[in-house]
Design an enzyme around this catalytic site. Sequence first.
Site, PDB file in Angstrom:
ATOM      1  N   TRP A 143      46.846  35.458  37.093  1.00  0.00           N
ATOM      2  CA  TRP A 143      47.945  35.299  36.131  1.00  0.00           C
ATOM      3  C   TRP A 143      47.613  34.293  35.030  1.00  0.00           C
ATOM      4  O   TRP A 143      48.355  34.184  34.073  1.00  0.00           O
ATOM      5  CB  TRP A 143      49.218  34.857  36.879  1.00  0.00           C
ATOM      6  CG  TRP A 143      48.942  33.715  37.818  1.00  0.00           C
ATOM      7  CD1 TRP A 143      48.709  33.826  39.162  1.00  0.00           C
ATOM      8  CD2 TRP A 143      48.798  32.338  37.497  1.00  0.00           C
ATOM      9  NE1 TRP A 143      48.433  32.590  39.690  1.00  0.00           N
ATOM     10  CE2 TRP A 143      48.473  31.648  38.691  1.00  0.00           C
ATOM     11  CE3 TRP A 143      48.916  31.596  36.323  1.00  0.00           C
ATOM     12  CZ2 TRP A 143      48.263  30.269  38.728  1.00  0.00           C
ATOM     13  CZ3 TRP A 143      48.699  30.213  36.362  1.00  0.00           C
ATOM     14  CH2 TRP A 143      48.377  29.575  37.556  1.00  0.00           C
ATOM     15  N   PRO A 168      46.630  43.854  37.838  1.00  0.00           N
ATOM     16  CA  PRO A 168      46.892  42.496  37.344  1.00  0.00           C
ATOM     17  C   PRO A 168      47.765  41.744  38.340  1.00  0.00           C
ATOM     18  O   PRO A 168      48.376  42.357  39.218  1.00  0.00           O
ATOM     19  CB  PRO A 168      47.660  42.753  36.040  1.00  0.00           C
ATOM     20  CG  PRO A 168      48.315  44.078  36.229  1.00  0.00           C
ATOM     21  CD  PRO A 168      47.426  44.885  37.150  1.00  0.00           C
ATOM     22  N   SER A 222      41.023  33.296  43.544  1.00  0.00           N
ATOM     23  CA  SER A 222      40.640  32.195  44.433  1.00  0.00           C
ATOM     24  C   SER A 222      39.426  32.551  45.287  1.00  0.00           C
ATOM     25  O   SER A 222      39.174  33.720  45.586  1.00  0.00           O
ATOM     26  CB  SER A 222      41.825  31.842  45.331  1.00  0.00           C
ATOM     27  OG  SER A 222      42.146  32.960  46.138  1.00  0.00           O
ATOM     28  N   GLU A 243      34.468  36.132  40.202  1.00  0.00           N
ATOM     29  CA  GLU A 243      34.675  34.897  39.428  1.00  0.00           C
ATOM     30  C   GLU A 243      35.690  34.086  40.208  1.00  0.00           C
ATOM     31  O   GLU A 243      36.884  34.358  40.149  1.00  0.00           O
ATOM     32  CB  GLU A 243      35.217  35.219  38.032  1.00  0.00           C
ATOM     33  CG  GLU A 243      34.305  36.043  37.155  1.00  0.00           C
ATOM     34  CD  GLU A 243      33.045  35.296  36.748  1.00  0.00           C
ATOM     35  OE1 GLU A 243      32.968  34.065  36.982  1.00  0.00           O
ATOM     36  OE2 GLU A 243      32.142  35.950  36.217  1.00  0.00           O
ATOM     37  N   LEU A 244      35.219  33.089  40.933  1.00  0.00           N
ATOM     38  CA  LEU A 244      36.103  32.411  41.901  1.00  0.00           C
ATOM     39  C   LEU A 244      36.446  30.997  41.444  1.00  0.00           C
ATOM     40  O   LEU A 244      36.335  30.673  40.275  1.00  0.00           O
ATOM     41  CB  LEU A 244      35.441  32.458  43.283  1.00  0.00           C
ATOM     42  CG  LEU A 244      35.005  33.877  43.721  1.00  0.00           C
ATOM     43  CD1 LEU A 244      34.326  33.862  45.066  1.00  0.00           C
ATOM     44  CD2 LEU A 244      36.184  34.850  43.719  1.00  0.00           C
ATOM     45  N   CYS A 277      40.189  27.925  35.681  1.00  0.00           N
ATOM     46  CA  CYS A 277      39.154  27.656  36.695  1.00  0.00           C
ATOM     47  C   CYS A 277      38.008  26.834  36.107  1.00  0.00           C
ATOM     48  O   CYS A 277      37.166  26.343  36.843  1.00  0.00           O
ATOM     49  CB  CYS A 277      38.654  28.954  37.306  1.00  0.00           C
ATOM     50  SG  CYS A 277      38.173  30.145  36.084  1.00  0.00           S
ATOM     51  N   GLU A 374      40.734  22.380  43.858  1.00  0.00           N
ATOM     52  CA  GLU A 374      41.033  22.815  42.496  1.00  0.00           C
ATOM     53  C   GLU A 374      42.503  22.486  42.234  1.00  0.00           C
ATOM     54  O   GLU A 374      43.387  23.038  42.887  1.00  0.00           O
ATOM     55  CB  GLU A 374      40.779  24.320  42.397  1.00  0.00           C
ATOM     56  CG  GLU A 374      40.678  24.808  40.990  1.00  0.00           C
ATOM     57  CD  GLU A 374      40.229  26.262  40.919  1.00  0.00           C
ATOM     58  OE1 GLU A 374      39.646  26.642  39.900  1.00  0.00           O
ATOM     59  OE2 GLU A 374      40.496  27.034  41.871  1.00  0.00           O
TER      60      GLU A 374
HETATM   61  P1  ADP Z   1      45.652  32.537  42.330  1.00  0.00           P
HETATM   62  O1  ADP Z   1      45.681  31.315  43.174  1.00  0.00           O
HETATM   63  O2  ADP Z   1      45.060  32.374  40.991  1.00  0.00           O
HETATM   64  O3  ADP Z   1      46.940  33.288  42.334  1.00  0.00           O
HETATM   65  P2  ADP Z   1      44.656  34.596  44.036  1.00  0.00           P
HETATM   66  O4  ADP Z   1      43.258  34.777  44.514  1.00  0.00           O
HETATM   67  O5  ADP Z   1      45.718  34.380  45.065  1.00  0.00           O
HETATM   68  O6  ADP Z   1      44.551  33.406  43.010  1.00  0.00           O
HETATM   69  O7  ADP Z   1      45.118  35.813  43.129  1.00  0.00           O
HETATM   70  C1  ADP Z   1      44.317  36.430  42.158  1.00  0.00           C
HETATM   71  C2  ADP Z   1      44.579  37.915  42.188  1.00  0.00           C
HETATM   72  O8  ADP Z   1      44.245  38.394  43.480  1.00  0.00           O
HETATM   73  C3  ADP Z   1      46.018  38.313  41.927  1.00  0.00           C
HETATM   74  O9  ADP Z   1      46.043  39.546  41.224  1.00  0.00           O
HETATM   75  C4  ADP Z   1      46.562  38.516  43.332  1.00  0.00           C
HETATM   76  O10 ADP Z   1      47.641  39.433  43.380  1.00  0.00           O
HETATM   77  C5  ADP Z   1      45.350  39.103  44.023  1.00  0.00           C
HETATM   78  N1  ADP Z   1      45.321  38.905  45.489  1.00  0.00           N
HETATM   79  C6  ADP Z   1      45.862  37.905  46.212  1.00  0.00           C
HETATM   80  N2  ADP Z   1      45.591  38.081  47.532  1.00  0.00           N
HETATM   81  C7  ADP Z   1      44.860  39.214  47.627  1.00  0.00           C
HETATM   82  C8  ADP Z   1      44.258  39.929  48.720  1.00  0.00           C
HETATM   83  N3  ADP Z   1      44.363  39.516  49.966  1.00  0.00           N
HETATM   84  N4  ADP Z   1      43.574  41.063  48.440  1.00  0.00           N
HETATM   85  C9  ADP Z   1      43.460  41.491  47.163  1.00  0.00           C
HETATM   86  N5  ADP Z   1      43.987  40.869  46.106  1.00  0.00           N
HETATM   87  C10 ADP Z   1      44.683  39.745  46.332  1.00  0.00           C
END
Ligand code: ADP
Length: 472
Positions: A143, A168, A222, A243-244, A277, A374
């Site tokens: 987001w 997204p 993440s 990209e983590l 990030c 982070e």
């Molecule tokens: P942030 O902390 O930036 O929200 P996330 O890794 O939780 O980071 O989310 C980034 C994206 O990954 C978002 O589109 C979220 O909906 C998606 N997401 C979160 N958990 C999962 C999962 N277990 N499998 C696939 N996508 C996921």
Amino acid sequence: MLKELTSQRLEQPCVEVLNPATQESLGWLAADSLEQVESKIVAATLAQPKWAAQTAKYRSKLLRKWFDLIEQHQQDLALILTMEQGKPLSEALSEVAYGASFVEWFAEEAKRAYGVTIPATFDGKSIRTIKQPIGVCASITPWNFPVAMLTRKLAPALSAGCAMISKPAVNTPLCAIALRHLALEAGIDGELLPVVISEQASDVGLKFCTHPSIRKLSFTGSTAVGKQLMQQSSQQVQRVSMELGGNAPFIVFGDADINEAVAGAIVCKFRNAGQTCVCANRFYIHDSVYDEFAQKLHAAMSKLSLGAGVDGHDIGPLIDEKALQKVDQLVHAATLAGAELVCGGKVASDIGTLYYQPTLLSNVAHDNPVMKVEQFGPIAALCRFSDVDEAIHFANDTEFGLASYFFTQDLTLAEYVSNKLQYGIVGINEGIISTEVAPFGGVKHSGVGREGSALGLDEYLETKYIAVGGLR
Ligand code: ADP
């Protein structure tokens, strides 16, 4: 209750998009079921070979049209971005320009997916390589940069001749929908770039990883989720780009131009309220300039205004209550562990529900919890160092390796430090490192692969080696 009623009216489950600045509803969207996700993958799989069979020049022209339309609608896109994400309008405009730059760049790069001819080792043979699109790809994006994170994946995928299904983040789906709308207006077949709206992120993620038609997954988010997706993808040896997370060090050496370092720190740390990030996450300041830097940073921070992005403020709201609580708890933990609170350290409830005061923490120990995770919030945590190798050790003492920054006027020192930093990106006397022409990506737990630059196209291409024998 309202959600149930809306779902009934839409005759399918729905999601609500909120404005984080005001908590007001921006509207409801029908959510995709897993069956609908399946249909979109099947349609993309049928459409992709025709797209791949077009000339690169043809694809390039359509991407260029898409770029022109994004530019033409930059004000509207920026407004949508600020409304659903919260960042200041000026930053939203910059993100739209940055996002568009990937479409322009990869429209150009589409024509340069070169193979090579390799001198053969025997008479009567020819050895060459060609590049071919991977096929159908999937993307999952966060987001914090809902325009740029998407175009950084979608533009190279399309230019290479791939299709890409995108999910997204559910808080910020409107930018993705608007971008797709403009791509269709540019003449790109909508089946090549379906968008999935869903709150069932893990189910959709699993489907993307295990669907036999999807040959590549590109994820930004993440590290924990990235690792889970890599594990799932391994079942079918799917290609991945990840990209983590990051934990960027920002080092100021004794000979640095302190005014420049402070200006760099402000843009690097407080852009998007610290929710990037590549944000400076840990400041290491040489003893000899510590007090001057701390005092000037404090003065610059006190000029930052907090408020709704549409009203021209410098810092907008955090994305949601969970993010706000995390930042608040982190500041609390930091002070409990001995950090001095110079300013901020509170929810700015006089402004709105999700605003956090820009916070300066001084004399923070390298092993303070605030240096280990982070932060994703407007926290600047300053730690002293006295020796170059100590600073390098501090900087590298993390599992992450995305962006790093340092300030010095000494060319020899700059060469030494940039070689020693275990990071995918090094900014020297520079707080903003993102550009479409340079490779963006991390090492260690920060990821796999590079986005942007000429390398970004390769992420969506396979190299085929063709050996020809029997030539006379
Ligand atoms: P942030 O902390 O930036 O929200 P996330 O890794 O939780 O980071 O989310 C980034 C994206 O990954 C978002 O589109 C979220 O909906 C998606 N997401 C979160 N958990 C999962 C999962 N277990 N499998 C696939 N996508 C996921």
